[in-house]
Design an enzyme around this catalytic site. Structure first.
Site, PDB file in Angstrom:
ATOM      1  N   ARG A  40      38.523  42.253  34.748  1.00  0.00           N
ATOM      2  CA  ARG A  40      38.003  43.668  34.119  1.00  0.00           C
ATOM      3  C   ARG A  40      39.530  44.110  33.176  1.00  0.00           C
ATOM      4  O   ARG A  40      38.888  44.978  32.253  1.00  0.00           O
ATOM      5  CB  ARG A  40      37.961  44.812  35.223  1.00  0.00           C
ATOM      6  CG  ARG A  40      39.093  44.787  36.233  1.00  0.00           C
ATOM      7  CD  ARG A  40      38.968  45.377  37.527  1.00  0.00           C
ATOM      8  NE  ARG A  40      38.576  44.431  38.300  1.00  0.00           N
ATOM      9  CZ  ARG A  40      38.107  44.661  39.559  1.00  0.00           C
ATOM     10  NH1 ARG A  40      38.125  45.938  40.154  1.00  0.00           N
ATOM     11  NH2 ARG A  40      37.641  43.748  40.271  1.00  0.00           N
ATOM     12  N   LYS A  57      46.369  33.400  44.493  1.00  0.00           N
ATOM     13  CA  LYS A  57      45.178  33.209  45.358  1.00  0.00           C
ATOM     14  C   LYS A  57      45.701  32.160  46.481  1.00  0.00           C
ATOM     15  O   LYS A  57      46.592  31.383  45.971  1.00  0.00           O
ATOM     16  CB  LYS A  57      44.120  32.701  44.317  1.00  0.00           C
ATOM     17  CG  LYS A  57      43.434  33.570  43.592  1.00  0.00           C
ATOM     18  CD  LYS A  57      42.171  32.755  42.983  1.00  0.00           C
ATOM     19  CE  LYS A  57      41.299  33.650  41.876  1.00  0.00           C
ATOM     20  NZ  LYS A  57      40.775  34.979  42.677  1.00  0.00           N
TER      21      LYS A  57
END
Ligand code: BES
Ligand code: ZN
Ligand code: MN
Length: 498
Positions: free
Chosen positions: A353, A279
């Site tokens: 996920r 990130k």
């Protein structure tokens, strides 16, 4: 803070402060009128002179009001009577608590709980008062050398109930409100803890402690257990981290043994650096909140246990860090999930996920009635809905309806987003059964579509809380959402809401 319920008139309260409401255009509420009568028009005079106009959020503290037994009276503005709804009610409670904290009062009797709020009963007013009061006074000061002590003056709050025949209902609602507020405080604490303290092992130890306290079942699966099971999607997230992953499984039994359980699954990424798909640096500290799904599931389970709901519940918390170590997953890696479906990991930052899909498959073994997962899953959901509503997805419309209703009741709202097949296309991979990302568009939806492929065997809903679980800016911090929503859904499932 301690809470209690009482029915009785405001002028007879011996507490350090009595709190009553005033509507705009100087209309006194019933409790304010009773005080005014006892005081020979003293309060009415003040209001008429314009010192308290009843504007929403305003307060006025009075000392030594004649004819009363209390030390102080706090007038709270309620806004226009015809506009007085749930939001105004909560605002008035918050304004009152804030003002009380600035006085020297150790205890107070609050009569705002007697005010009628459209579509809501006394139980709602009591629950929301306790939740708002505890929310307004929450502090996270564990790591401050100097605590902000003078703000802790208020110790006891007595909630006024107008009619004696409402007492029993109010007492039950008080227990519910306290249980939910405690669940929210737990979720906030865990969310606010830094990732060097709150790692997967720490989450597991807190879950175990909660289980010991509340008599829950608790099982912690280690990396080797997950390897044996074949939870390779989950494990692929943990590969880059030094901290070992944990799969936390809690159980609450409040119903008969063969009643199918409701399963809550919470994303427990204790820090999300993005992994190899690192990130950007700005605000990366906020990724300590990436376990707020896990925290809210713990909070909701604790609330349900304290409310002694007659339901069977399971909580499944896949916990891991997402770090860019030498053994981390690379973009392009393919893993076989517990379900057998293969996944091409195109972006290691779409790690939630990967954890959740194996947790969903693991839930099958409990033969669940319903499964709800809660996750700070996508920035896209935060972009779409901001901090107001959590994203809701469900493979059954009636489940979505129930969650929307619970969110409205709790004022912890959700917005229903689609899971249409058209979006599934975006997850195609040339090399595996699916990719773990769906590209630039509809990011919250494609993430939910990904999860739906692992939730075919039960009624399932997914809550994306990326925008609602914490607040950024100078008052940054975890919000405790969606504990209240989940707790109200469970209350409703247990037949405890009208
Ligand atoms: N934990 C983040 C989601 C997130 C982002 C929550 C910002 C709160 C604020 C999640 O793991 C993530 O990184 N999602 C990616 C998915 C993308 C790579 C498809 C995102 O939202 O950018
Ligand atoms: Zn994440
Ligand atoms: Mn991520």
């Amino acid at each position: 803070m301690e809470f209690s319920i009482k029915s009785g008139s405001p002028e007879k309260q011996r507490s350090a402060c009595v709190v009553v409401g005033v509507f705009e255009s100087r209309r006194l509420t019933l409790a304010a009128e009773l005080l005014d009568k006892a005081a020979g028009g003293y309060i009415g005079d003040i209001v008429r002179r314009g010192d308290m106009e009843g504007k929403s959020g305003t307060t006025l503290l009075l000392h030594k009001v004649p004819g009363t037994l209390c030390d102080r009276v706090l007038l709270v503005g309620l806004g226009k009577e015809k506009d007085f709804r749930e939001k105004e009610f909560t605002q008035a409670i918050r304004a009152a608590i804030k003002a009380l904290h600035e006085t020297g009062a150790l205890d107070a009797s609050i009569f705002l709980t007697e005010l009628a709020v459209k579509k809501h009963d006394i139980a709602w007013r009591i629950r929301q008062t306790v939740i708002a009061a505890r929310d307004a006074t929450y502090r996270f000061e564990q790591f401050k050398s100097k605590k902000d002590e003078n703000r802790r003056s208020l110790r006891r709050l007595t909630l006024g109930v107008e009619r004696r025949n409402e007492l029993a209902q109010a007492e039950e609602a008080l227990i519910q409100g306290q249980a939910i507020a405690a669940g929210m405080a737990l979720a906030k604490d865990l969310g606010n803890l830094p990732a060097n303290v709150c790692n997967p092992a720490y989450l597991a130890s807190r879950a175990q402690a909660l289980a010991d306290e509340l008599g829950l079942e608790c099982e912690i699966l280690e990396r080797a257990d997950m390897e044996k099971l074949g939870m390779n999607a989950l494990l692929s997230v943990a590969n880059g981290a030094r901290q070992p992953p944990k799969l936390i499984v809690l159980g609450y039994r409040g119903a008969r043994i063969n009643d199918k359980p409701l399963v809550l699954i919470g994303k427990g990424i204790t820090f999300d650096s993005g992994g190899i798909s690192l990130k950007p640096g700005a605000d990366m500290d906020e990724m300590k909140y990436d376990m707020c799904g896990a925290a809210s599931v713990l909070g909701a389970l604790a609330a349900a246990a304290r409310m002694k709901l007659s339901l069977n519940l399971k909580a499944i918390i896949p916990a891991s860090e997402n770090m860019p170590g030498g053994n981390a997953s690379r973009p392009g890696d393919i893993v076989t999930s517990l379900s057998g479906q293969t996944i091409e990991i195109l972006n290691t930052d779409a790690e939630g996920r990967l954890l959740l899909c194996d947790a969903l498959s693991y839930a099958e073994r409990f033969d669940p009635d319903t499964v709800i997962d809660v996750a700070t899953l996508t920035g896209a959901c935060a972009v779409a809905l901001g901090g107001v509503a959590s994203g809701l997805f469900a493979n059954r419309d009636n489940l979505a309806r129930d969650l929307i209703a619970a969110g409205d009741e709790a004022h912890d709202r959700v917005w229903h987003l689609p899971l249409w097949d058209d979006y599934q296309e975006l997850l195609k991979s040339p090399f595996a059964d699916m990719a773990n990302v769906g590209g630039r568009w509809a990011g919250a939806v494609t993430a939910a579509c990904f999860l739906s492929r692992f939730a075919k065997k039960f009624d399932w809903a997914h809550l994306d809380i990326a925008g609602t679980a914490w607040k950024s800016g100078k008052d940054k911090g975890a919000t405790g959402r969606p504990v209240a929503l989940l707790a109200h859904y469970l209350l409703q499932r247990a037949g405890k809401l009208n």
